[in-house]
Design an enzyme around this catalytic site. Structure first.
Site, short mmCIF file in Angstrom:
data_model
loop_
_atom_site.label_atom_id
_atom_site.label_comp_id
_atom_site.label_asym_id
_atom_site.label_seq_id
_atom_site.Cartn_x
_atom_site.Cartn_y
_atom_site.Cartn_z
N THR A 1 47.65 49.73 29.02
CA THR A 1 46.51 49.50 27.63
C THR A 1 46.29 50.91 26.55
O THR A 1 46.35 51.73 27.57
CB THR A 1 45.28 49.09 27.89
OG1 THR A 1 45.36 47.33 28.58
CG2 THR A 1 44.72 48.30 26.51
N GLU B 1 33.95 48.85 36.16
CA GLU B 1 35.16 48.46 35.05
C GLU B 1 35.03 46.86 35.21
O GLU B 1 35.58 46.05 34.74
CB GLU B 1 36.12 49.26 35.46
CG GLU B 1 36.63 50.68 35.41
CD GLU B 1 37.84 51.90 36.13
OE1 GLU B 1 38.38 51.10 36.35
OE2 GLU B 1 37.15 52.69 36.28
N ARG B 2 34.94 46.49 36.11
CA ARG B 2 35.15 45.00 37.05
C ARG B 2 34.18 44.55 36.09
O ARG B 2 33.94 42.72 35.80
CB ARG B 2 35.38 44.63 38.08
CG ARG B 2 36.56 44.62 39.01
CD ARG B 2 36.68 45.65 40.48
NE ARG B 2 38.11 45.48 40.82
CZ ARG B 2 38.45 45.83 42.38
NH1 ARG B 2 37.67 46.51 42.10
NH2 ARG B 2 39.79 46.58 41.81
N GLY C 1 43.04 18.82 21.87
CA GLY C 1 44.60 17.85 21.23
C GLY C 1 45.95 19.09 21.20
O GLY C 1 46.10 19.86 21.12
N GLU D 1 42.77 37.65 44.39
CA GLU D 1 43.61 37.22 45.33
C GLU D 1 42.80 38.98 45.79
O GLU D 1 41.98 38.82 47.32
CB GLU D 1 44.70 37.71 45.66
CG GLU D 1 44.87 35.83 45.24
CD GLU D 1 45.45 35.70 43.61
OE1 GLU D 1 45.60 34.24 43.47
OE2 GLU D 1 45.75 36.74 43.29
#
Length: 387
Positions: free
Chosen positions: A159, A243-244, A340, A368
């Site tokens: 990034t 950070e998380r 929709g 995970e």
């Protein structure tokens, strides 16, 4: 919704400033940035002038001396507006804090004021083609040759990589030492051998530049080592809870804004002569979404309180990242369904929010990996390591 008590009146005034900045300098330009794959550089300078960059950096180093709650305000407003092109969060709340906490005085004086003004754009290069969530698996090396480190390797999914002027590169200075051989090096634009690859085209976050970086015999002076040799992995682990948590903050803000947009949409859209809001399926779906958003907000706000008190541990931050990023995609997907066919049209904010949400379950450590870290924290054996 349960009243939030984290923010002072000054924070809310700052929130108004952030919203005006987005309206004046980001919202109208965002579509063109999505087409070109990166934001115009001048928005960084404007953000610096407005005090939106590195808000928690002390005034000594050019910052506004705010707290991390001010930083959270910026994160929330950009996420809510689906204005994720400018990579301000990574620049301000990942790159700058590494310098603040682990940099030498000379490094702080050299870089932080320019990062705060938006004159330098920061990135951090962890992920490699063959190493993502497992940082110990990186292959980039930095070997001493005389006084300099000679850096070789490649990074991907970076990034701010295309626009970056300063990159914190994770490399092995002692490949035989495992985690204890990982160091952080400050690599500057223009260093011979440092090259930027193609801008990567993504399913979402289309205006946020993401690039490959290549390092071929880059000579990095010893003054560009962050901390001491071998301390890099410890630094990374120390910063990961914050950070998380940032990912969780953005997730809840995006989900809440998507809920609000969908409530407005179903109140106006009609089917079979009735507003969509009148159908039981709509009402029950949005009741579920509202409940999940509220649960996520309360949990995140409590994590923020723990962070401010210096008590946010890695396992709890992993729980926040896991649950909130999964909730974000789940609830926004439900909101897309209620739109929709319009929910699949790019010009609708709900569509862009849905596309942007998908990567939240991947970067910063996949869902995970979060589950693995949480499992270890509650005493379950780590089968992969034979214990």
């Amino acid at each position: 919704m349960i009243e939030r008590t984290l923010f002072s009146s000054e924070h809310e005034l700052f929130r108004d400033t952030v919203r005006r900045f987005i309206a004046d300098h980001v919202a109208q330009q965002h579509a063109s940035w999505e087409e070109q794959g990166y934001v115009d550089r001048d928005v960084w300078l404007k953000a610096g002038e407005a005090g939106l960059l590195c808000t928690s950096i002390p005034e000594t180093y050019g910052g506004v001396g705010g707290d991390r709650l001010a930083s959270i305000v910026v994160m929330e407003e950009f996420s809510a507006a689906v204005a994720n092109g400018p990579g301000f969060g990574l620049h301000s709340e990942i790159v700058a804090p590494y310098l603040l906490h682990y940099g030498s005085e000379e490094q702080k004086q050299r870089y932080l004021p320019r990062l705060t003004r938006g004159e330098l754009i920061g990135a951090i290069a962890m992920t490699e083609p063959a190493a993502g969530s497992d940082l110990q698996g990186i292959r980039t090396t930095a070997v001493l040759d005389g006084q300099d480190y000679v850096l070789n390797g490649s990074k991907t999914f970076i990034t701010n990589g295309w626009l970056s002027d300063l990159v914190i590169v994770v490399a092995k200075t002692d490949p035989a030492a495992g985690a204890k051989g990982i160091s952080l090096l400050l690599v500057e634009r223009g260093m011979p051998g440092f090259e930027k690859g193609q801008r990567l085209k993504k399913a979402g976050l289309k205006a946020q530049d993401t690039a490959e970086l290549f390092f071929n015999q880059v000579r990095v002076p010893p003054g560009n080592l962050l901390g001491r040799p071998g301390e890099g992995f410890v630094f990374l682990m120390q910063q990961l809870p914050w950070e998380r948590l940032q990912i969780a903050v953005g997730a809840v803000a995006a989900a809440r804004a998507s809920l609000e947009r969908t409530i407005a949409y179903v109140g106006e859209r009609r089917a079979f002569g009735t507003a969509l809001a009148g159908f039981q399926n709509t009402r029950y779906t949005l009741a579920d979404v509202a409940t999940e958003v509220q649960v996520g907000q309360v949990f995140v706000d409590r994590c923020i309180e723990l962070m401010e008190a210096g008590k946010l541990d890695s396992a709890t931050a992993s729980m926040a990242k896991l649950w909130c990023s999964e909730m974000q995609f789940r609830t926004i997907d439900a909101c897309v369904q209620l739109h929709g066919g319009y929910g699949y049209m790019w010009e609708f904010p709900i569509t862009r929010a849905w596309a942007d949400a998908r990567v939240q379950r991947i970067y910063g450590g996949t869902s995970e990996i979060m589950k693995e870290l949480i499992a270890r924290s509650i005493g379950l054996p780590d089968v992969s390591r034979g214990r």
